[in-house]
Scaffold this motif. Sequence first.
Motif, PDB file in Angstrom:
ATOM      1  N   ALA A 462       0.833  -1.207   0.000  1.00 23.59           N
ATOM      2  CA  ALA A 462       0.000   0.000   0.000  1.00 23.59           C
ATOM      3  C   ALA A 462       0.868   1.258   0.000  1.00 23.59           C
ATOM      4  O   ALA A 462       1.984   1.269   0.532  1.00 23.59           O
ATOM      5  CB  ALA A 462      -0.921  -0.009   1.214  1.00 23.59           C
ATOM      6  N   GLY A 572      -6.311   4.430  -5.197  1.00 26.09           N
ATOM      7  CA  GLY A 572      -6.013   5.310  -4.082  1.00 26.09           C
ATOM      8  C   GLY A 572      -5.663   6.712  -4.508  1.00 26.09           C
ATOM      9  O   GLY A 572      -6.294   7.300  -5.384  1.00 26.09           O
ATOM     10  N   TYR A 628      -7.999  -5.218   5.116  1.00 27.61           N
ATOM     11  CA  TYR A 628      -8.431  -4.154   4.212  1.00 27.61           C
ATOM     12  C   TYR A 628      -7.823  -4.368   2.832  1.00 27.61           C
ATOM     13  O   TYR A 628      -8.510  -4.251   1.806  1.00 27.61           O
ATOM     14  CB  TYR A 628      -8.030  -2.782   4.755  1.00 27.61           C
ATOM     15  N   GLY A 629      -6.526  -4.677   2.790  1.00 29.04           N
ATOM     16  CA  GLY A 629      -5.861  -4.882   1.507  1.00 29.04           C
ATOM     17  C   GLY A 629      -6.471  -6.010   0.710  1.00 29.04           C
ATOM     18  O   GLY A 629      -6.487  -5.967  -0.526  1.00 29.04           O
ATOM     19  N   ASN A 633      -9.774  -2.750  -0.516  1.00 29.34           N
ATOM     20  CA  ASN A 633      -9.134  -1.711  -1.323  1.00 29.34           C
ATOM     21  C   ASN A 633      -9.576  -1.705  -2.771  1.00 29.34           C
ATOM     22  O   ASN A 633      -9.473  -0.692  -3.448  1.00 29.34           O
ATOM     23  CB  ASN A 633      -7.611  -1.778  -1.213  1.00 29.34           C
ATOM     24  N   ASP A 638      -6.598   2.055  -2.609  1.00 30.08           N
ATOM     25  CA  ASP A 638      -5.327   1.675  -1.993  1.00 30.08           C
ATOM     26  C   ASP A 638      -5.052   2.567  -0.783  1.00 30.08           C
ATOM     27  O   ASP A 638      -5.245   3.782  -0.826  1.00 30.08           O
ATOM     28  CB  ASP A 638      -4.207   1.835  -3.026  1.00 30.08           C
TER      29      ASP A 638
END
Length: 707
Positions: A462, A572, A628-629, A633, A638
């Motif tokens: 990330a 992201g 989360y990843g 995401n 991201d």
Amino acid sequence: MRMKLIGILGAASALALAVTACGLGNGGAATGAAQAGVTDALIQTPPDEEWLSYGRDYGEQRFSPLTILTDQNVGQLGLAWFSDLDTARGQEATPLVHNGVLYVSTAWSMVKAFDAASGKPLWAYDPKVPRETLVRACCDAVNRGVALYGDKVYVGTLDGRLVALDQKTGKVVFEKTVVPNQEDYTITGAPRIVKGRVIIGASGAEYKARGYIAAYDTQTGAEVWKFHTVPGNPKDGFENKAMEAAAKTWGGEWWKLGGGGTVWDSITYDVANNLILFGTGNAEPWNPAAAGRSGDSLYTSSIVAVNADTGAYAWHFQETPEDRWDFDSDAQITLADIKINGQMQHVAIHAPKNGHVYVLDAKTGKFLSAKPFVPVNWAKSIDPVTGRPDINPDARYEKTGKPFISLPGAGGAHSWQPQSFSPRTGLLYIPANIAAFPYMAAKDWQPSSIGFQTALDGFATAMPADKGARDGAMKATTGALIAWDVAAGKEAWRVDQVSPWNGGILSTAGNLVFQGNAQGQFLAFSADRGQKLWSFPVQTGVIAAPMTYSINGEQYVAVLAGWGGVWDVATGILAHKGGAQRNISRLLVFKLGAKGQLPAPPAPNKMVLDPPPVSGTPEQIARGGDLYGRYCNVCHGDAAVAGGLNPDLRHSGAINSPEGIKTVVIDGALHENGMVSFKSALKPDDVEAIRLYLIKRANEDKALEGR
């Protein structure tokens, strides 16, 4: 839906054509072929003034012979009419025009028909796709277009149905679920019509899908033939010799996760050889080690050709053996006649995600050339005889155990946004992305019942909360409109762009190239030199491709605007390289001399980070980041930085309350908005860990912003 009409109203529709359907190639017309309206003959040789299929013609050149608009007068282009859409997601479709009527699909697989001259709405169809479908849609609730044949309009829906509509009324003629299941598959691509059959595949290679392409009867939706792109369980036997041969290139028990190789976009019909050429997606999971995968994994990340009448295998060329980078070959395939080494050759031209322009013999698939059109580091070179890449050992991240930052990245040097080829200039126009992506194999990964199945460690790679790292990544992430000389195998000119993820391309005989961009501009360039000639601010990012048509001697250019797609939802902070684009979904139509204006855009949202203090143990926060990843995401961005289309969880009120976030993630309180329950994969303690990670990320970014 609010409609604005600008310009001349009530323009006359063109006379309806009644042409007997005729068979093409070797097999003749299918039994269900239409006898009037849009025919195979019309699709093969479309009238100059119409746009009858996704790429305009069977060869997917996206070139219009119209010359009313030229490089000399395009500066007089203005907004003729527009329609605000009722779907605030990414808009990726190419409109079609026949007999003075414009047909277009929008996000959530809706279809609309307009008077193409005035913009008067004629009908609208909503397939009512359940919003929960979004959880298995890799890259937004998008749809790339419809198909026309006979008196019907065909659309594939996000939840896996093939629907036929009456062209005049929009009423459903038939609908049929055509995907193997509605847990792992979606449909986002535009159908094609070949010899009285609807040709379409499906998406899902990040889930547990087995790729395929299939032909369906245009009158009933009945399946006529199907070709799988990866083999199934060998114990069940193989459907054909092609699957038996492909199985020898796989390792492990690949079939348990489907294998991938989905045909989610590119489909081209070669009339001369009666072949359907299509591209295939990545092998699944991306990380080969997670499933014991080894070998080339045919027929993933390849171009495959099958007989149009039977679906029988003809040839294949694999562009990315051992694909572990999501280098799908689903970008548009273009057919053209090119003089190579002094001889005219009928070739397939392809610029897939892996960063090379490939030229193949269209009849045999023989490799002719491949040249990089963007910086490439995953391969050291391409063998000039076989076309096989010499893979950089560092790029096999599952073997090194280290991160690998690949150029190009998973977004692709060229993704689904259509390219265009002009026979006038001999140039291929490519909407290129210049953007890296970090890969790292997840440890001890196991498949889950929901979400992506890539087996990557999205937490370890990330974007860090470091200004220097972010500024460097932003600077290196750009885009370009590249004009590629196919015969010479080199770039002719380029227009450098601020960011990636710009729109598809239209070229015309008026020496024009049209493209929208991520900064909210719709532009025209000279096709021979790339000189900017005209632009119009459309108030949102454009990712779709334009098209053009004429009515009563006036040429129109139409484009869907509406920022979204995978770049917005998953990348992201890099999604903001082109500016913080809002989704304002519209269909816009231009013509010479028009003076229309758009209403003022809404004021931008000014969101201030105001999170609770960091709490929880470092172990909890790290676990939350890992979860989360893996699960979050792909939709929310991201490092928890959203692109703008989906909620930014750093700002969510739910992170203030353990019970509140549990209500959403476990109980599915927002399932009607597409946020389904993850209770099959996550426990309450997992959700609390994700909440603590989000609080930490919000505090980190608040500090970076100096608040």
